[in-house]
Design an enzyme around this catalytic site. Structure first.
Site, PDB file in Angstrom:
ATOM      1  N   THR A  72      32.973  33.432  37.507  1.00 51.35           N
ATOM      2  CA  THR A  72      34.275  33.570  38.143  1.00 51.35           C
ATOM      3  C   THR A  72      34.424  35.006  38.629  1.00 51.35           C
ATOM      4  O   THR A  72      33.476  35.794  38.583  1.00 51.35           O
ATOM      5  CB  THR A  72      35.409  33.153  37.176  1.00 51.35           C
ATOM      6  OG1 THR A  72      36.651  33.126  37.874  1.00 51.35           O
ATOM      7  CG2 THR A  72      35.503  34.076  35.972  1.00 51.35           C
ATOM      8  N   LYS A  76      30.987  36.117  41.688  1.00 51.16           N
ATOM      9  CA  LYS A  76      30.467  35.038  42.525  1.00 51.16           C
ATOM     10  C   LYS A  76      29.579  35.525  43.662  1.00 51.16           C
ATOM     11  O   LYS A  76      28.662  34.830  44.094  1.00 51.16           O
ATOM     12  CB  LYS A  76      31.621  34.198  43.084  1.00 51.16           C
ATOM     13  CG  LYS A  76      32.341  33.364  42.029  1.00 51.16           C
ATOM     14  CD  LYS A  76      33.362  32.441  42.662  1.00 51.16           C
ATOM     15  CE  LYS A  76      34.013  31.539  41.640  1.00 51.16           C
ATOM     16  NZ  LYS A  76      34.906  30.534  42.267  1.00 51.16           N
ATOM     17  N   ASP A 113      32.338  24.156  43.958  1.00 54.93           N
ATOM     18  CA  ASP A 113      33.766  24.138  44.302  1.00 54.93           C
ATOM     19  C   ASP A 113      34.080  23.147  45.421  1.00 54.93           C
ATOM     20  O   ASP A 113      35.099  22.458  45.391  1.00 54.93           O
ATOM     21  CB  ASP A 113      34.233  25.541  44.713  1.00 54.93           C
ATOM     22  CG  ASP A 113      34.457  26.450  43.516  1.00 54.93           C
ATOM     23  OD1 ASP A 113      34.734  25.928  42.424  1.00 54.93           O
ATOM     24  OD2 ASP A 113      34.360  27.678  43.673  1.00 54.93           O
ATOM     25  N   GLY A 141      39.988  33.444  51.294  1.00 54.97           N
ATOM     26  CA  GLY A 141      39.149  33.934  50.208  1.00 54.97           C
ATOM     27  C   GLY A 141      38.038  32.968  49.853  1.00 54.97           C
ATOM     28  O   GLY A 141      37.702  32.062  50.621  1.00 54.97           O
ATOM     29  N   GLY A 142      37.477  33.124  48.650  1.00 56.42           N
ATOM     30  CA  GLY A 142      36.359  32.296  48.221  1.00 56.42           C
ATOM     31  C   GLY A 142      36.695  30.820  48.140  1.00 56.42           C
ATOM     32  O   GLY A 142      35.895  29.967  48.544  1.00 56.42           O
ATOM     33  N   ALA A 143      37.877  30.509  47.622  1.00 57.01           N
ATOM     34  CA  ALA A 143      38.281  29.104  47.527  1.00 57.01           C
ATOM     35  C   ALA A 143      38.428  28.497  48.910  1.00 57.01           C
ATOM     36  O   ALA A 143      38.069  27.333  49.141  1.00 57.01           O
ATOM     37  CB  ALA A 143      39.584  28.986  46.748  1.00 57.01           C
ATOM     38  N   TYR A 230      47.298  25.701  40.064  1.00 60.83           N
ATOM     39  CA  TYR A 230      47.628  24.703  39.036  1.00 60.83           C
ATOM     40  C   TYR A 230      48.520  25.285  37.936  1.00 60.83           C
ATOM     41  O   TYR A 230      48.737  24.662  36.889  1.00 60.83           O
ATOM     42  CB  TYR A 230      46.364  24.067  38.433  1.00 60.83           C
ATOM     43  CG  TYR A 230      45.328  25.036  37.919  1.00 60.83           C
ATOM     44  CD1 TYR A 230      45.418  25.587  36.649  1.00 60.83           C
ATOM     45  CD2 TYR A 230      44.239  25.376  38.708  1.00 60.83           C
ATOM     46  CE1 TYR A 230      44.474  26.456  36.177  1.00 60.83           C
ATOM     47  CE2 TYR A 230      43.267  26.239  38.245  1.00 60.83           C
ATOM     48  CZ  TYR A 230      43.384  26.776  36.976  1.00 60.83           C
ATOM     49  OH  TYR A 230      42.429  27.658  36.506  1.00 60.83           O
TER      50      TYR A 230
END
Length: 288
Positions: A72, A76, A113, A141-143, A230
């Site tokens: 995380t 990454k 992901d 971003g990464g997500a 979440y």
């Protein structure tokens, strides 16, 4: 077999105390009765390579075998220069979130992901209906990278990326290809018109963060609204989407589903994402 070596995996990050991964994987380890352990390791980027070598030795010293790890923030991207093999999923997304130690000791970097997002989406909607459609992604971003690649693979014909820094949105759009383009952040509400799916990949709306300000008035009723946040599980964005009749997908599913491939690679069991797992992880969130 009683003489089987204990399989050890975990999650690395800096910091790492907030991670729900030990709770998530611990549930599966107990459910399937495995001789395995999943741990949390605080690791700085500059220590990543040395940590992998040390863990192989430490796990062997305790009679176990180091099988791999999740990664995380902020590891990454660092992992690109540390692993021996880059899986196509990691190359496409531009980040590594799962490392698997092979029988020969070599490290393979993967990214789960995108698959996690698709599987989570598939619990609420027939994903094949999105083919040929338009997506609006908030954040770069990464997500966002993982989500954009996943939507591209689902056959969407247009992906619009809105980010407060338009330059970052343009960089991501260039990475995805001709189907993607950047959109101005201040036009995010009007860009919703014609969208078949809206995905919030920013931290806006998360507990302790500013709200996500966007009008859903122009969103068609058949559109899907997804939020990778979440905490809280039901964000204001999802509440407003449900009120006007849109399908809403929370962020917990992506967290749970992205974990499946790593667990299977490390421990040799294909785990199930079920209501028991969701409740177990949600109980852990109460203490965060």
């Amino acid at each position: 077999m009683t003489d089987e070596k204990r399989k050890i995996a975990g999650v690395m990050g800096w910091p790492i105390s907030h991670s729900l991964s030990p709770r998530l994987h611990g549930y599966w380890i107990e459910k399937y009765g495995l001789n395995a352990d999943y741990r949390a390791w605080p690791v700085k980027p500059e220590d990543l390579s040395e940590t992998f070598s040390q863990l192989k030795e430490d796990c062997a010293a305790e009679g176990g075998v180091f099988r791999g790890t999740n990664l995380t923030i902020p590891l990454k991207e660092t992992a690109f220069d540390v692993v021996d093999i880059l899986d196509p999923s990691a190359k496409r997304i531009g980040a590594v979130n799962t490392v698997v130690v092979g029988e020969d000791g070599r490290l393979t970097g993967r990214n789960t992901d995108g698959a996690g997002f698709t599987d989570s989406l598939g619990e609420e909607v027939d994903v094949t209906t999105l083919s040929g459609g338009t997506a609006l992604i908030l954040g770069a971003g990464g997500a966002s990278r993982a989500v954009a690649v996943a939507l591209s693979d689902l056959g969407l014909e247009k992906i619009i990326i809105c980010n407060r820094s338009e330059a970052r949105a343009e960089t991501l759009a260039g990475h995805i290809g001709d189907i993607a383009r950047a959109g101005p952040w201040d036009r995010r509400s009007s860009l919703l018109e014609g969208a078949d799916i809206l995905v919030n990949c920013t931290s806006l709306g998360m507990t302790g963060q500013p709200p996500l300000e966007i009008s859903l008035g122009g969103l068609k009723k058949t559109a899907v609204v997804s939020d990778i946040v979440y905490v809280p599980l039901e964000t204001d964005l999802l509440k407003r989407a449900r009120r006007q009749g849109n399908i809403a997908v929370d962020g917990l599913g992506m967290l749970l589903h992205q974990a499946k491939a790593g667990f299977e690679a490390w421990f040799g069991v294909t785990p199930e994402v079920d209501d028991g797992l969701r409740r177990h992880v949600l109980d852990g969130l109460k203490g965060k």
